[in-house]
Scaffold this motif. Structure first.
Motif, mmCIF file in Angstrom:
data_model
loop_
_atom_site.group_PDB
_atom_site.id
_atom_site.type_symbol
_atom_site.label_atom_id
_atom_site.label_comp_id
_atom_site.label_asym_id
_atom_site.label_seq_id
_atom_site.Cartn_x
_atom_site.Cartn_y
_atom_site.Cartn_z
ATOM 1 N N GLU A 113 0.952 -1.195 0.045
ATOM 2 C CA GLU A 113 -0.053 -0.042 0.015
ATOM 3 C C GLU A 113 1.006 1.316 -0.036
ATOM 4 O OE1 GLU A 113 -3.071 0.043 3.042
ATOM 5 O OE2 GLU A 113 -3.183 -2.201 2.991
ATOM 6 N N ASP A 117 4.103 -2.507 -5.895
ATOM 7 C CA ASP A 117 4.123 -3.796 -6.329
ATOM 8 C C ASP A 117 5.387 -4.390 -5.905
ATOM 9 O OD1 ASP A 117 2.643 -5.954 -7.632
ATOM 10 O OD2 ASP A 117 4.172 -6.058 -9.141
ATOM 11 N N ARG A 120 4.810 -6.962 -2.980
ATOM 12 C CA ARG A 120 3.692 -7.851 -3.024
ATOM 13 C C ARG A 120 4.030 -9.223 -2.389
ATOM 14 N NH1 ARG A 120 0.508 -9.274 -8.706
ATOM 15 N NH2 ARG A 120 2.874 -10.096 -9.065
ATOM 16 N N GLU A 388 -6.904 -9.481 0.801
ATOM 17 C CA GLU A 388 -7.038 -8.428 -0.076
ATOM 18 C C GLU A 388 -5.758 -7.771 0.082
ATOM 19 O OE1 GLU A 388 -9.519 -4.663 -2.125
ATOM 20 O OE2 GLU A 388 -9.710 -5.211 0.055
ATOM 21 N N LYS A 390 -3.725 -4.616 -1.063
ATOM 22 C CA LYS A 390 -4.129 -3.277 -1.840
ATOM 23 C C LYS A 390 -2.515 -2.987 -2.221
ATOM 24 C CE LYS A 390 -7.909 -1.930 0.847
ATOM 25 N NZ LYS A 390 -8.202 -0.773 1.757
ATOM 26 N N LYS A 394 -1.837 0.250 -8.183
ATOM 27 C CA LYS A 394 -2.456 -0.746 -9.249
ATOM 28 C C LYS A 394 -3.638 -1.335 -8.519
ATOM 29 C CE LYS A 394 2.002 -2.378 -11.093
ATOM 30 N NZ LYS A 394 2.897 -3.418 -11.504
ATOM 31 N N PRO A 395 -4.268 -2.091 -9.402
ATOM 32 C CA PRO A 395 -5.596 -2.795 -8.645
ATOM 33 C C PRO A 395 -5.277 -3.728 -7.780
ATOM 34 C CG PRO A 395 -5.691 -2.830 -10.929
ATOM 35 C CD PRO A 395 -4.422 -2.295 -10.905
ATOM 36 N N PRO A 396 -5.759 -3.873 -6.707
ATOM 37 C CA PRO A 396 -5.633 -5.111 -5.431
ATOM 38 C C PRO A 396 -5.295 -6.415 -6.168
ATOM 39 C CG PRO A 396 -7.666 -4.380 -5.486
ATOM 40 C CD PRO A 396 -7.439 -3.419 -6.331
ATOM 41 N N TYR A 398 -5.670 -10.600 -4.848
ATOM 42 C CA TYR A 398 -6.627 -11.526 -3.864
ATOM 43 C C TYR A 398 -5.682 -12.709 -3.488
ATOM 44 C CZ TYR A 398 -10.158 -7.846 -4.421
ATOM 45 O OH TYR A 398 -10.751 -6.564 -4.274
#
Length: 815
Positions: A113, A117, A120, A388, A390, A394-396, A398
């Motif tokens: 967040e 990325d 991640r 989730e 975030k 970028k989009p989250p 899952y």
């Protein structure tokens, strides 16, 4: 001048990060970042900054005064406990907000967040390890107890009271650099911080690399390479202690053999992949000597926890005075209470137990939905937790984590532990279980005697520690405190089958049977992350244990008398290398000096004539360290590369004890060559590599120990650029040394408490009270710490409100 230097340095830092292609870490436009009204210029703190303030908050019950001394250490004098914890939260946020929040983001797997990325997989690893799940279980227990609930509620309210005062211009500089703003604090964040600490100190295990290595070495060899008890062990509880018979007896499954799961030999050379684990060097020293061994007749307790050295500092020094306590020491920004310290009656300190409290179980899912898994003769439903994640910009994404009777499935085919697709592994970790560690510190901060200390310990379940104690009544004691699974021999050394319930943890070792001692005959207690007990202890206790620091501490303390606090200062900063004392004769035995030429002869003579002290101006510690590291590579790399395990090697004590016992040690032979190499060949080849490296280091003036080790304290963001970091500190010590300072790891707090009628304490840590790199109080303790010096703690007493030691005053009023 400091203001100008700070702003210029910070600008350079930002530009470097952009230039190096790390724009995800500095997403702000530089114009906004450099804004005179809101940017970095607002974070430069004048040298004569006043911290005087009168503040009003409706949450308070009474009036409190915080007296700040010349080192910016707060002395909270409160009418009641609730207000004291509120104000502790306020002060933590005022001086360390970014640090405490960033660490809870890390624990929760939310770094993406902030930085995008690039984090991640880090975040997925935290989620799959069940860090939030563990924190939620902790929080349920905290909020179910009225004492701990009141503490954390008031602490959270204090943090939020400060956050509510923040304007954009006054945000800590890291928020500006990374382009985000603080959230409101909540009680879960405190629980997350506690679990982050738990992972740091109880998250290390070698189950997966051991399982991987099993396919290549077999169990018999691994027992030799990773022995449970070192020959030279000097345990926490003195040798010769008679332990009561074990009262619980775990029953191995009828099908158990020496290999709990059959390893996959078809992929033996594939490299193992794992979530990044805590530094196995995370440990500490602590000891206490009785009045019979001191000059004053009063006990002295010492503690120096060894952790990654960072800025802002891990610790925040504080004194808390209420009608129920007068506690002094260091706190964790993010949690209430004094964590290591003393009060009017006792002192307490901690070292990591090193015990393994995490096992992995192989899970057989029914299908790709992961909704059911084999358990016994049935298919059992898994609890699926949708995570989730975030991601900034970028989009989250899952991730579905399946929870089993053991715990979360940390690894599966979407997040593999190795190059073996389809292997699902669930973590059974003590840190997931309900507990309430906050009560430990609540009661220790108020303890009056040994009975109070022993009562407080019951709340400390994970991470397990050796908790040292000394009191003004003359008692000294140490308990290895934690809740440990009672295992059959070698249970959990390798991953176990998850479909067979008989491999589960069956019960726990009763707390009364944890290793402990009160007022030992030898007149001192100590621990340095060594094994707690010798082979006379009746339970199987696997873990990662140190050896030589404990040996040297015990040897020194046994020989000492008429001890003073100054003697303890010297001991905490002692650079003698007890490991080298054992290893050097063996290295010299197997090297033939007559075959050496030029600088090689000089280097060998330097090692031969070395005092065995890891002092900064000597080259011998560097030469010895290089030689032994090269010997390790020479002995182990061929086999362990074949095994596909390159991040787990036998310990240095194991290697040296093996070479001392076996002159034909088989692992000295390099399996990649046609000839058979001997120990002498391995030692000589290692020395040849050392000579080449030493020549290179000497050519750039980096062969002395201080220059080679280059002790550095980096910012939590890992930047090495000033003003965030301090590099190139000339500090002695090292691995296996009482002064355990390594490159960026070592004593994060040194404390010596002399329990005379008026308590005398000497303290220092490598940082400063402020988390603001633009403050004179950000790193002002570092030079004193690096020099092995201490501050005499000012322990405020009633009637000293007008002391010359007090520089500022913050008044907190209801309203």
């Amino acid at each position: 001048m400091r203001i100008v230097f700070f702003c210029i340095s910070l600008l350079v830092t930002a530009l470097l990060l952009f230039a190096l292609g790390t724009a995800t870490w500095t997403p702000l436009a530089l114009g906004n970042f450099l804004s005179p009204q809101h940017g970095i210029w607002q974070n430069a703190e004048p040298a004569k900054q006043s911290f005087d303030a009168t503040l009003h908050f409706p949450e308070l019950k009474g009036n409190t005064t915080v007296y700040l001394d010349e080192r910016l250490v707060p002395h909270i004098v409160a009418d009641n406990d609730e207000d004291a914890y509120f104000i502790q939260g306020y002060l933590h946020a005022k001086f360390r907000l970014w640090q405490m929040e960033f660490q809870t983001y890390a624990a929760a797997g939310r770094i993406s967040e902030i930085v995008g990325d690039v984090a991640r997989d880090y975040d997925r690893g935290k989620r799959r390890l069940g860090m939030v799940y563990a924190a939620e279980n902790l929080l349920k227990e905290i909020e179910a107890d009225p004492v701990s609930k009141a503490e954390v509620d008031n602490y959270t309210a204090g943090v939020n009271a400060y956050i509510a005062t923040l304007t954009e211009s006054r945000l800590p500089v890291e928020y500006k650099l990374l382009g985000y703003a603080p959230e409101k604090w909540n009680n879960l964040k405190t629980a997350l911080f506690v679990k982050q600490m738990t992972e740091t100190l109880a998250g290390f295990e070698n189950d997966l690399p051991m399982t991987k290595a099993l396919a290549y070495f077999g169990d018999a060899k691994l027992r030799l390479l990773f022995p449970q008890i070192a020959d030279a062990l000097d345990p926490v509880i003195p040798k010769g202690t008679v332990y009561p018979e074990a009262t619980v007896h775990p029953i191995p499954p009828a099908s158990k053999d020496s290999l709990y799961i059959q390893p996959d030999t078809t992929t033996v050379q594939d490299k193992l992949k794992e979530i990044n684990k805590p530094n196995p060097a995370n440990g500490s020293n602590n000891w206490a000597v009785s009045g019979n061994k001191t000059q004053s007749g009063a006990p002295i307790l010492c503690n120096d926890p060894h952790l990654t050295l960072s800025l802002p500092s891990i610790w925040y020094e504080i004194q808390m005075i209420t009608p129920t306590m007068n506690a002094y020491g260091v706190s964790f920004p993010g949690a209430p209470g004094v964590i290591i310290g003393f009060n009017d009656s006792i002192a307490f300190g901690f070292t990591n137990s090193g015990r393994d409290v995490k096992d992995y179980y192989s899970i057989q899912f029914k299908d790709e939905t992961k909704t059911q898994y084999r358990f016994g003769n049935d298919w059992k439903s898994a609890d699926l937790r949708i995570e989730e994640i975030k991601i900034k910009g970028k989009p989250p994404v899952y991730d579905t984590v399946a929870y089993t009777v053991f715990g979360p499935v940390t690894y599966d085919n979407s997040f593999p532990a190795s190059e073996m697709p389809g292997k699902a592994l669930a973590a059974r970790w003590k840190a997931h279980d309900p507990s309430n560690e906050l009560l430990l510190w609540h009661y220790l901060d108020r303890a009056k005697n040994y009975e109070d200390y022993e009562n407080a310990l019951q709340y400390f379940t994970c991470p397990a520690h050796n908790v040292a104690f000394a009191s003004k009544s003359g008692d000294i004691a140490i308990w290895q405190q934690g809740t440990f699974p009672a295992r059959w021999n070698r249970q959990g050394v390798y991953a176990m089958p998850g479909e067979d319930s008989s491999y589960m943890w069956q019960t726990f070792i009763p707390r009364s049977e944890n290793p402990h001692v009160l007022n030992p005959e030898r007149g001192f207690i100590s621990s340095a992350n060594q094994r707690p007990a010798d082979s006379a202890y009746h339970y199987f206790i696997p873990g990662e244990y140190d050896l030589y620091r404990g040996i040297e501490i015990n040897r020194r303390l046994a020989a000492m008398s008429n001890i003073t606090p100054q003697d303890m200062m010297k001991l905490q900063n002692d650079n003698y290398n007890a490991f080298a004392e054992t290893a050097r004769p063996l290295l010299l035995k197997y090297i033939t000096q007559s075959s050496l030429e030029g600088m090689a002869n000089q280097y060998l003579d330097t090692i031969r004539n070395w005092s065995l002290n890891n002092d900064i101006n000597l080259t011998a510690p560097t030469l010895f360290t290089l030689w032994f590291k090269n010997l390790e590579k020479q002995v182990w790399d061929d086999e362990f590369e074949k095994a596909g395990v390159d991040k787990m090697l036998p310990s240095q004590p194991t290697l040296i004890e093996a070479l001392l016992k076996d002159s034909t040690f088989a692992f000295a032979d390099n399996i990649n060559t046609p000839q058979t190499e001997t120990i002498a060949d391995a030692v000589s080849a290692a020395f040849a590599k050392t000579v080449a490296t030493a020549d290179s280091l000497a050519s750039v003036n980096k062969l002395t120990w201080g220059m080679y080790k280059n002790t550095s304290i980096y910012h939590l963001l890992k930047t090495k650029v000033m003003p965030f970091a301090r590099t190139g500190l000339m500090v002695g010590g090292g691995k296996h040394v009482i002064n355990a300072t390594q490159h960026d790891h070592g004593p994060s707090w040194r404390m010596i408490v002399h329990l005379t009628k008026d308590t005398e304490a000497y303290v220092v840590y490598p940082g400063g009270q402020s988390g603001n790199p633009g403050s004179p109080y950000y790193d002002n303790f570092i030079d004193k710490w690096a020099a092995g010096e201490y501050y005499k703690a000012w322990i405020m007493k009633k009637g000293e409100e007008g002391s010359d030691r007090l520089v500022w005053k913050m008044i907190f009023k209801k309203g």
